[in-house]
Design a protein around this motif. Structure first.
Motif, PDB file in Angstrom:
ATOM      1  N   GLY A  41       9.566  16.945  41.764  1.00  0.00           N
ATOM      2  CA  GLY A  41       8.672  17.619  40.832  1.00  0.00           C
ATOM      3  C   GLY A  41       8.007  18.815  41.486  1.00  0.00           C
ATOM      4  N   PRO A  42       7.222  19.572  40.731  1.00  0.00           N
ATOM      5  CA  PRO A  42       6.592  20.777  41.266  1.00  0.00           C
ATOM      6  C   PRO A  42       5.485  20.492  42.276  1.00  0.00           C
ATOM      7  CG  PRO A  42       5.849  20.368  39.026  1.00  0.00           C
ATOM      8  CD  PRO A  42       6.937  19.373  39.322  1.00  0.00           C
ATOM      9  N   GLU A  43       4.957  19.259  42.294  1.00  0.00           N
ATOM     10  CA  GLU A  43       3.920  18.929  43.247  1.00  0.00           C
ATOM     11  C   GLU A  43       4.544  18.709  44.622  1.00  0.00           C
ATOM     12  OE1 GLU A  43       4.888  16.819  40.816  1.00  0.00           O
ATOM     13  OE2 GLU A  43       3.365  16.899  39.266  1.00  0.00           O
ATOM     14  N   MET A  44       3.828  19.079  45.665  1.00  0.00           N
ATOM     15  CA  MET A  44       4.347  18.862  47.016  1.00  0.00           C
ATOM     16  C   MET A  44       4.239  17.395  47.420  1.00  0.00           C
ATOM     17  SD  MET A  44       5.692  21.457  48.365  1.00  0.00           S
ATOM     18  CE  MET A  44       5.685  21.139  50.104  1.00  0.00           C
ATOM     19  N   ARG A  45       3.077  16.802  47.190  1.00  0.00           N
ATOM     20  CA  ARG A  45       2.875  15.400  47.547  1.00  0.00           C
ATOM     21  C   ARG A  45       2.348  14.665  46.328  1.00  0.00           C
ATOM     22  NH1 ARG A  45       3.165  13.894  52.742  1.00  0.00           N
ATOM     23  NH2 ARG A  45       3.408  15.552  54.252  1.00  0.00           N
ATOM     24  N   GLY A  46       2.835  13.461  46.149  1.00  0.00           N
ATOM     25  CA  GLY A  46       2.344  12.649  45.048  1.00  0.00           C
ATOM     26  C   GLY A  46       3.168  12.755  43.779  1.00  0.00           C
ATOM     27  N   GLY A  47       3.975  13.800  43.648  1.00  0.00           N
ATOM     28  CA  GLY A  47       4.863  13.920  42.494  1.00  0.00           C
ATOM     29  C   GLY A  47       6.110  13.089  42.732  1.00  0.00           C
ATOM     30  N   THR A  48       6.995  13.111  41.783  1.00  0.00           N
ATOM     31  CA  THR A  48       8.223  12.341  41.933  1.00  0.00           C
ATOM     32  C   THR A  48       9.178  13.040  42.897  1.00  0.00           C
ATOM     33  OG1 THR A  48       9.243  13.448  40.054  1.00  0.00           O
ATOM     34  CG2 THR A  48       8.059  11.397  39.616  1.00  0.00           C
ATOM     35  N   ALA A  49       9.934  12.239  43.597  1.00  0.00           N
ATOM     36  CA  ALA A  49      10.961  12.767  44.504  1.00  0.00           C
ATOM     37  C   ALA A  49      12.113  11.773  44.525  1.00  0.00           C
ATOM     38  CB  ALA A  49      10.401  12.950  45.912  1.00  0.00           C
ATOM     39  N   ASN A  50      13.310  12.282  44.470  1.00  0.00           N
ATOM     40  CA  ASN A  50      14.474  11.425  44.645  1.00  0.00           C
ATOM     41  C   ASN A  50      15.628  12.270  45.141  1.00  0.00           C
ATOM     42  OD1 ASN A  50      16.434  12.015  42.245  1.00  0.00           O
ATOM     43  ND2 ASN A  50      14.434  11.796  41.259  1.00  0.00           N
ATOM     44  N   CYS A  51      16.612  11.617  45.667  1.00  0.00           N
ATOM     45  CA  CYS A  51      17.832  12.320  46.039  1.00  0.00           C
ATOM     46  C   CYS A  51      19.008  11.384  45.860  1.00  0.00           C
ATOM     47  CB  CYS A  51      17.766  12.892  47.454  1.00  0.00           C
ATOM     48  SG  CYS A  51      17.752  11.707  48.782  1.00  0.00           S
ATOM     49  N   SER A  52      20.123  11.995  45.564  1.00  0.00           N
ATOM     50  CA  SER A  52      21.378  11.271  45.389  1.00  0.00           C
ATOM     51  C   SER A  52      22.267  11.581  46.575  1.00  0.00           C
ATOM     52  CB  SER A  52      22.074  11.719  44.104  1.00  0.00           C
ATOM     53  OG  SER A  52      21.256  11.469  42.990  1.00  0.00           O
ATOM     54  N   VAL A  53      22.849  10.556  47.156  1.00  0.00           N
ATOM     55  CA  VAL A  53      23.737  10.712  48.300  1.00  0.00           C
ATOM     56  C   VAL A  53      25.050  10.005  47.985  1.00  0.00           C
ATOM     57  CG1 VAL A  53      24.102  10.154  50.743  1.00  0.00           C
ATOM     58  CG2 VAL A  53      21.833  10.841  49.950  1.00  0.00           C
ATOM     59  N   ILE A  54      26.130  10.684  48.281  1.00  0.00           N
ATOM     60  CA  ILE A  54      27.453  10.077  48.176  1.00  0.00           C
ATOM     61  C   ILE A  54      28.123  10.221  49.536  1.00  0.00           C
ATOM     62  CG2 ILE A  54      29.712  10.098  47.044  1.00  0.00           C
ATOM     63  CD1 ILE A  54      28.338  11.544  44.665  1.00  0.00           C
ATOM     64  N   VAL A  55      28.655   9.128  50.049  1.00  0.00           N
ATOM     65  CA  VAL A  55      29.429   9.129  51.292  1.00  0.00           C
ATOM     66  C   VAL A  55      30.795   8.584  50.910  1.00  0.00           C
ATOM     67  CG1 VAL A  55      29.606   8.256  53.646  1.00  0.00           C
ATOM     68  CG2 VAL A  55      27.343   8.730  52.669  1.00  0.00           C
ATOM     69  N   SER A  56      31.847   9.362  51.207  1.00  0.00           N
ATOM     70  CA  SER A  56      33.171   8.992  50.702  1.00  0.00           C
ATOM     71  C   SER A  56      34.280   9.311  51.699  1.00  0.00           C
ATOM     72  CB  SER A  56      33.424   9.761  49.393  1.00  0.00           C
ATOM     73  OG  SER A  56      34.689   9.442  48.870  1.00  0.00           O
ATOM     74  N   ASP A  57      35.374   8.598  51.564  1.00  0.00           N
ATOM     75  CA  ASP A  57      36.586   8.897  52.323  1.00  0.00           C
ATOM     76  C   ASP A  57      37.391  10.004  51.650  1.00  0.00           C
ATOM     77  OD1 ASP A  57      36.155   6.981  54.300  1.00  0.00           O
ATOM     78  OD2 ASP A  57      37.131   5.406  53.139  1.00  0.00           O
ATOM     79  N   GLU A  58      37.049  10.299  50.413  1.00  0.00           N
ATOM     80  CA  GLU A  58      37.778  11.292  49.629  1.00  0.00           C
ATOM     81  C   GLU A  58      36.844  12.414  49.197  1.00  0.00           C
ATOM     82  OE1 GLU A  58      39.288   8.992  46.392  1.00  0.00           O
ATOM     83  OE2 GLU A  58      40.454   7.677  47.702  1.00  0.00           O
ATOM     84  N   GLN A  59      37.413  13.532  48.792  1.00  0.00           N
ATOM     85  CA  GLN A  59      36.597  14.636  48.306  1.00  0.00           C
ATOM     86  C   GLN A  59      35.747  14.180  47.133  1.00  0.00           C
ATOM     87  OE1 GLN A  59      38.969  18.103  47.515  1.00  0.00           O
ATOM     88  NE2 GLN A  59      39.404  18.441  49.673  1.00  0.00           N
ATOM     89  N   ILE A  60      34.561  14.754  47.041  1.00  0.00           N
ATOM     90  CA  ILE A  60      33.588  14.380  46.016  1.00  0.00           C
ATOM     91  C   ILE A  60      33.639  15.416  44.906  1.00  0.00           C
ATOM     92  CG2 ILE A  60      31.133  14.010  45.558  1.00  0.00           C
ATOM     93  CD1 ILE A  60      30.968  13.216  48.608  1.00  0.00           C
ATOM     94  N   GLY A  61      33.876  14.950  43.691  1.00  0.00           N
ATOM     95  CA  GLY A  61      33.998  15.856  42.560  1.00  0.00           C
ATOM     96  C   GLY A  61      32.667  16.343  42.020  1.00  0.00           C
ATOM     97  N   SER A  62      31.652  15.504  42.067  1.00  0.00           N
ATOM     98  CA  SER A  62      30.338  15.860  41.524  1.00  0.00           C
ATOM     99  C   SER A  62      29.258  15.189  42.365  1.00  0.00           C
ATOM    100  CB  SER A  62      30.216  15.396  40.076  1.00  0.00           C
ATOM    101  OG  SER A  62      28.880  15.523  39.629  1.00  0.00           O
ATOM    102  N   PRO A  63      28.168  15.886  42.634  1.00  0.00           N
ATOM    103  CA  PRO A  63      27.083  15.280  43.412  1.00  0.00           C
ATOM    104  C   PRO A  63      26.179  14.373  42.581  1.00  0.00           C
ATOM    105  CG  PRO A  63      26.506  17.518  42.847  1.00  0.00           C
ATOM    106  CD  PRO A  63      27.915  17.302  42.354  1.00  0.00           C
ATOM    107  N   MET A  64      26.405  14.301  41.290  1.00  0.00           N
ATOM    108  CA  MET A  64      25.571  13.485  40.413  1.00  0.00           C
ATOM    109  C   MET A  64      25.864  12.000  40.630  1.00  0.00           C
ATOM    110  SD  MET A  64      23.920  15.885  39.022  1.00  0.00           S
ATOM    111  CE  MET A  64      22.966  14.985  37.841  1.00  0.00           C
ATOM    112  N   VAL A  65      24.815  11.184  40.595  1.00  0.00           N
ATOM    113  CA  VAL A  65      24.959   9.740  40.779  1.00  0.00           C
ATOM    114  C   VAL A  65      24.246   9.034  39.623  1.00  0.00           C
ATOM    115  CG1 VAL A  65      24.531   7.778  42.304  1.00  0.00           C
ATOM    116  CG2 VAL A  65      25.080  10.004  43.288  1.00  0.00           C
TER     117      VAL A  65
END
Length: 177
Positions: A41-65
Motif C-alpha cells: 500500500g501507499p503507507e511505508m509502515r503499517g499498511g498492507t504488504a505482500n509478495c508472490s514468489v515462484i521457484v521453479s525448475d521451468e521457465q515461469i510464464g506469469s509472476p502472479m500467484v
C-alpha cells in the motif's frame, strides 16, 4: 520440484518483502527460475504488504500467484485475505503471536509459530519475519537445501552487514521450532 508458489503477507515494516526476497534469492543461487513480485500500500509502515514468489525448475510464464502452495502470514488481516486462496493440500505458516485465530480450513497443513514473541524475547524484535521464514524453509524440503549464508550475503545490503549474524540466528531459531 516443478514449481513452488508462495505468498508472503503482513503489514509494511514486518519484513514481508525481505522474507520473500530470501526465498527468491535462495532459488536463484540454486539455479532455479525465480519470480518475486512485491505489492504494498501507499503507507511505508503499517499498511498492507505482500509478495508472490515462484521457484521453479521451468521457465515461469506469469509472476502472479492466485493459488499459492504456501502462505506465510504475519497478521490477522492477511490471514483473512489469503487463507481461502491457498491450494488444497497447501501449507500456511502463521505468526501466532500476532494472529488471534486459528486457520479455519482443514485441507491445508498449518504451522503456528510465535515468531514475534520469540524475536522480542531474543532481543531482535525486527526479525520475526526471519524466524517464520526459517520454519518455512525447514518444512519445505524443496527449499531446505543449500547454503543460507550465501543467500544472506546477497540480500543484506552493505549498509546493514552488521545484521548478518542476527538474521542467521533468527533463521536458526525458526529451524529449531
Amino acid at each position: 520440484m516443478a514449481d513452488i508458489k508462495i505468498v508472503f503477507a503482513g503489514f509494511g515494516g514486518q519484513g514481508i518483502l525481505f522474507a520473500g526476497k530470501l526465498v527468491a534469492y535462495k532459488g536463484l543461487l540454486e539455479n532455479k527460475y525465480v519470480s518475486w513480485l512485491p505489492s504494498y500500500g501507499p503507507e511505508m509502515r503499517g499498511g498492507t504488504a505482500n509478495c508472490s514468489v515462484i521457484v521453479s525448475d521451468e521457465q515461469i510464464g506469469s509472476p502472479m500467484v492466485p493459488t499459492p502452495d504456501i502462505l506465510m502470514v504475519m497478521n490477522g488481516p492477511s490471514l483473512d485475505t489469503f487463507e481461502d486462496c491457498v491450494a488444497p493440500g497447501g501449507r500456511i505458516f502463521a505468526d501466532s503471536s500476532l494472529i488471534d485465530r486459528k486457520v479455519r480450513r482443514t485441507d491445508v497443513e498449518t504451522f503456528y509459530v510465535p515468531a514475534s514473541q520469540m524475536a522480542n524475547e531474543a532481543g531482535m524484535p525486527a526479525l520475526a519475519n526471519m524466524i517464520l521464514a526459517g520454519k518455512l524453509l525447514k518444512e519445505t524440503p524443496a527449499l531446505s537445501g543449500g547454503s543460507i549464508d550465501a543467500v544472506l550475503g546477497k540480500i543484506i545490503s552493505a549498509r546493514h552487514k552488521d545484521m548478518l549474524e542476527q538474521n542467521r540466528k533468527a533463521l536458526e531459531m525458526g529451524f529449531a521450532v
